[in-house]
Design an enzyme around this catalytic site. Structure first.
Site, PDB file in Angstrom:
ATOM      1  N   ARG A 289       0.834  -1.209   0.000  1.00  0.00           N
ATOM      2  CA  ARG A 289       0.000   0.000   0.000  1.00  0.00           C
ATOM      3  C   ARG A 289       0.865   1.255   0.000  1.00  0.00           C
ATOM      4  NH1 ARG A 289      -3.142  -3.361   3.387  1.00  0.00           N
ATOM      5  NH2 ARG A 289      -5.278  -3.649   2.630  1.00  0.00           N
TER       6      ARG A 289
ATOM      7  N   GLY B 287      -2.950 -10.471   6.382  1.00  0.00           N
ATOM      8  CA  GLY B 287      -3.792 -10.815   7.514  1.00  0.00           C
ATOM      9  C   GLY B 287      -3.985  -9.630   8.426  1.00  0.00           C
TER      10      GLY B 287
ATOM     11  N   TYR C  19     -13.534 -16.181  12.669  1.00  0.00           N
ATOM     12  CA  TYR C  19     -12.141 -16.138  12.207  1.00  0.00           C
ATOM     13  C   TYR C  19     -11.746 -17.464  11.543  1.00  0.00           C
ATOM     14  CZ  TYR C  19      -7.023 -15.777  12.485  1.00  0.00           C
ATOM     15  OH  TYR C  19      -5.686 -15.760  12.185  1.00  0.00           O
TER      16      TYR C  19
ATOM     17  N   LYS D  47     -10.919 -18.286   7.400  1.00  0.00           N
ATOM     18  CA  LYS D  47      -9.668 -18.931   7.004  1.00  0.00           C
ATOM     19  C   LYS D  47      -9.939 -20.244   6.266  1.00  0.00           C
ATOM     20  CE  LYS D  47      -6.618 -16.069   8.810  1.00  0.00           C
ATOM     21  NZ  LYS D  47      -5.648 -15.319   7.977  1.00  0.00           N
TER      22      LYS D  47
ATOM     23  N   LEU E  14       1.398 -16.327  16.655  1.00  0.00           N
ATOM     24  CA  LEU E  14       2.683 -15.957  16.064  1.00  0.00           C
ATOM     25  C   LEU E  14       3.510 -15.116  17.025  1.00  0.00           C
ATOM     26  CD1 LEU E  14       1.378 -14.974  12.519  1.00  0.00           C
ATOM     27  CD2 LEU E  14       2.813 -16.961  13.063  1.00  0.00           C
TER      28      LEU E  14
ATOM     29  N   ARG F 163       0.823  -6.556  22.089  1.00  0.00           N
ATOM     30  CA  ARG F 163      -0.330  -7.457  22.181  1.00  0.00           C
ATOM     31  C   ARG F 163      -0.225  -8.245  23.472  1.00  0.00           C
ATOM     32  NH1 ARG F 163      -1.752 -10.004  16.199  1.00  0.00           N
ATOM     33  NH2 ARG F 163      -1.866  -8.020  15.069  1.00  0.00           N
TER      34      ARG F 163
END
Length: 216
Positions: free
Chosen positions: A38, A77, A128, A132, A155, A163
């Site tokens: 982007r 994602g 979710y 997927k 991850l 997070r």
């Protein structure tokens, strides 16, 4: 794969995508990496082998020539929180990856290597996991010569944002059963890049346990 190949990478600024880009640049067999973005890459991630393709993801079809590559890597994602709605999440995690795959296939791409998620299932009651799983089913229906689907658990890696769930998982990973333990982003990237090198025909699903043992 021993012959030189060209690659297309979507999601290069994300956790797994950054590692994919690093591994592809380091792979002597990879002649060029076209990166869908982007906005331009940070200066530290630029390389003579990397071709930046800055695009509005809602207008991918206007640049069909970018998709004339041998191998496609998709690490796009987001989260519903970041996306802002279920519809916006589905657009990023389902619609864009599927369109990228379709465009690449129409241009003759041989291999597709995608980050999905542990628990992906088109019939899941969890939104979710259902999105997927629907993507996985749609990609399988395209019948690429070689399709790799990585299904990682949580991850781990250097994120720009904090997070809480990830920090808790790091501290208590030893309590989590093996198949669900967190996996490092570099291991997921290595699993995908290694699969592209192997160029095995058909569909290959890399489960979380296998990803956690990937060399990088």
């Amino acid at each position: 794969m021993t012959t030189p190949y060209t690659a297309l990478l979507a999601g290069a600024t994300g956790l797994v995508g950054r590692e994919c880009l690093r591994l592809l640049v380091a792979d002597a067999a990879c002649a060029e990496v076209r990166v869908l973005l982007r906005r331009p890459l940070p200066a530290a991630d630029r390389h003579p082998k990397v071709r930046e393709c800055v695009v509005d993801f809602g207008r991918l079809a206007e640049h069909a020539e970018w998709f004339a590559v041998d191998e496609v890597f998709c690490a796009l994602g987001t989260t519903i929180k970041v996306a802002g709605s279920q519809a916006a999440f589905r657009r990023v995690d389902h619609d864009y990856p599927l369109q990228i795959a379709e465009l690449a296939q129409s241009q003759g791409a041989r291999g597709l290597h995608v980050v999905s998620a542990l628990g992906a299932n088109a019939r899941s009651s969890v939104f979710y996991n259902r999105v997927k799983g629907e993507l996985e089913d749609a990609l399988k229906a395209l019948r690429f010569a070689s399709l790799t689907i990585a299904q990682p658990s949580l991850l781990l890696g250097e994120r720009a944002e904090f997070r809480l769930g990830e920090e808790v998982a790091k501290r208590f990973a030893w309590l989590i059963p093996g198949p669900w333990r967190p996996v490092r982003a570099v291991q997921v990237a290595a699993g995908l890049v290694n699969a592209a090198r192997a160029a095995r025909p058909g569909v290959r699903v890399l489960g979380n346990t296998e990803l956690r043992s990937a060399a990088n």
